[in-house]
Motif scaffolding. Sequence first.
Motif, PDB file in Angstrom:
ATOM      1  N   PHE A 185       0.855  -1.188   0.000  1.00 52.48           N
ATOM      2  CA  PHE A 185       0.000   0.000   0.000  1.00 52.48           C
ATOM      3  C   PHE A 185       0.887   1.233   0.000  1.00 52.48           C
ATOM      4  O   PHE A 185       1.879   1.295   0.718  1.00 52.48           O
ATOM      5  CB  PHE A 185      -0.902   0.019   1.237  1.00 52.48           C
ATOM      6  N   SER A 187      -0.520   4.362   0.367  1.00 52.18           N
ATOM      7  CA  SER A 187      -1.129   5.446   1.145  1.00 52.18           C
ATOM      8  C   SER A 187      -1.966   4.854   2.263  1.00 52.18           C
ATOM      9  O   SER A 187      -2.529   3.754   2.115  1.00 52.18           O
ATOM     10  CB  SER A 187      -1.998   6.325   0.254  1.00 52.18           C
ATOM     11  N   ASP A 190      -5.492   3.857   1.215  1.00 52.77           N
ATOM     12  CA  ASP A 190      -5.638   2.556   0.547  1.00 52.77           C
ATOM     13  C   ASP A 190      -5.692   1.426   1.572  1.00 52.77           C
ATOM     14  O   ASP A 190      -6.498   0.508   1.466  1.00 52.77           O
ATOM     15  CB  ASP A 190      -4.452   2.297  -0.393  1.00 52.77           C
ATOM     16  N   ALA A 193      -8.968   1.463   3.317  1.00 51.90           N
ATOM     17  CA  ALA A 193     -10.027   0.930   2.453  1.00 51.90           C
ATOM     18  C   ALA A 193      -9.969  -0.601   2.422  1.00 51.90           C
ATOM     19  O   ALA A 193     -10.990  -1.263   2.295  1.00 51.90           O
ATOM     20  CB  ALA A 193      -9.893   1.509   1.057  1.00 51.90           C
ATOM     21  N   ALA A 194      -8.761  -1.157   2.517  1.00 50.73           N
ATOM     22  CA  ALA A 194      -8.619  -2.613   2.485  1.00 50.73           C
ATOM     23  C   ALA A 194      -8.849  -3.227   3.862  1.00 50.73           C
ATOM     24  O   ALA A 194      -8.691  -4.437   4.027  1.00 50.73           O
ATOM     25  CB  ALA A 194      -7.230  -2.976   1.968  1.00 50.73           C
TER      26      ALA A 194
END
Length: 200
Positions: A185, A187, A190, A193-194
Motif C-alpha cells: 500500500f 497510502s 488505501d 479501504a482494504a
Amino acid sequence: MEQSKQARGWHQHFIGSWARLNCENMPVIPAWLVRSNLNDPRRIPYLLVWKEEPDGQIKEAVRLTCCVSHDSWCHVELKRTDGSTTVLRIVWRMLPRNGGRALLLACFSCYAPCRHVYGWEWDSVSGWSNRVSSISWQCRSCARLRYSSEGSALVIRGGPISRLLGRSFPDVPSPRPEPWLPYVFSSPADALAAGLCTLK
Ligand SMILES: [Zn+2]
C-alpha cells in the motif's frame, strides 16, 4: 557386564540440529519491491502487509522507506509495528548486457547482496520444529531456510492413486510453492479501504 547406553536419545539429537523450514512459508521482501519504491517519484513509504490465507489474518507488517544520503549511498529502512527497525544497504550490480544495473539488498547479518530477504526463522528456543520468531531481515542462508524442493514433499506419488484407479501412474512433481509476498500500500487511505488499519 555393563550394558552400553544408547549413544543418542531423541532429545540429544534434536538439540544438535536445526529445523530447516521452507522459505516459501516466511515473509519475504524482494529487491524489486525496494527498487519500485526507490523509483517512485512521490518519495513516500510503502506499507507491506503479509496476510495468512484463507482467514486473512495479518501475520507481519512493515513500513518500507528508501533513504538516499548526501554521498549517494542508498539504504532501505524496514520498520515493524513494534517500532523495531532494520536498515539494509542497497547494492547496485552492473548487468553484463545493455549497461543496466540490478538492485540487490545487503543481508543484515552477512552483508552478502541478495535478491530476497526473509523476516522469520525457526524459533530454536521453543523446542518445537514448527515455531518461528521474527528476525532482522536476512538472506535465506542466514535465516537457515530451505526451498521446499530440497525435500521430497514436492513429488506427488502415483502409487496409491494408481491402486485406487486400477491403473498405473508415474510420480509427478507438484508445482513449486509461491513465495509469501506482501500486499503493498502506498497510502494510509488505501490500507484503510482494504481494512488493514484503523482511524485513531
Ligand atoms: Zn546473510
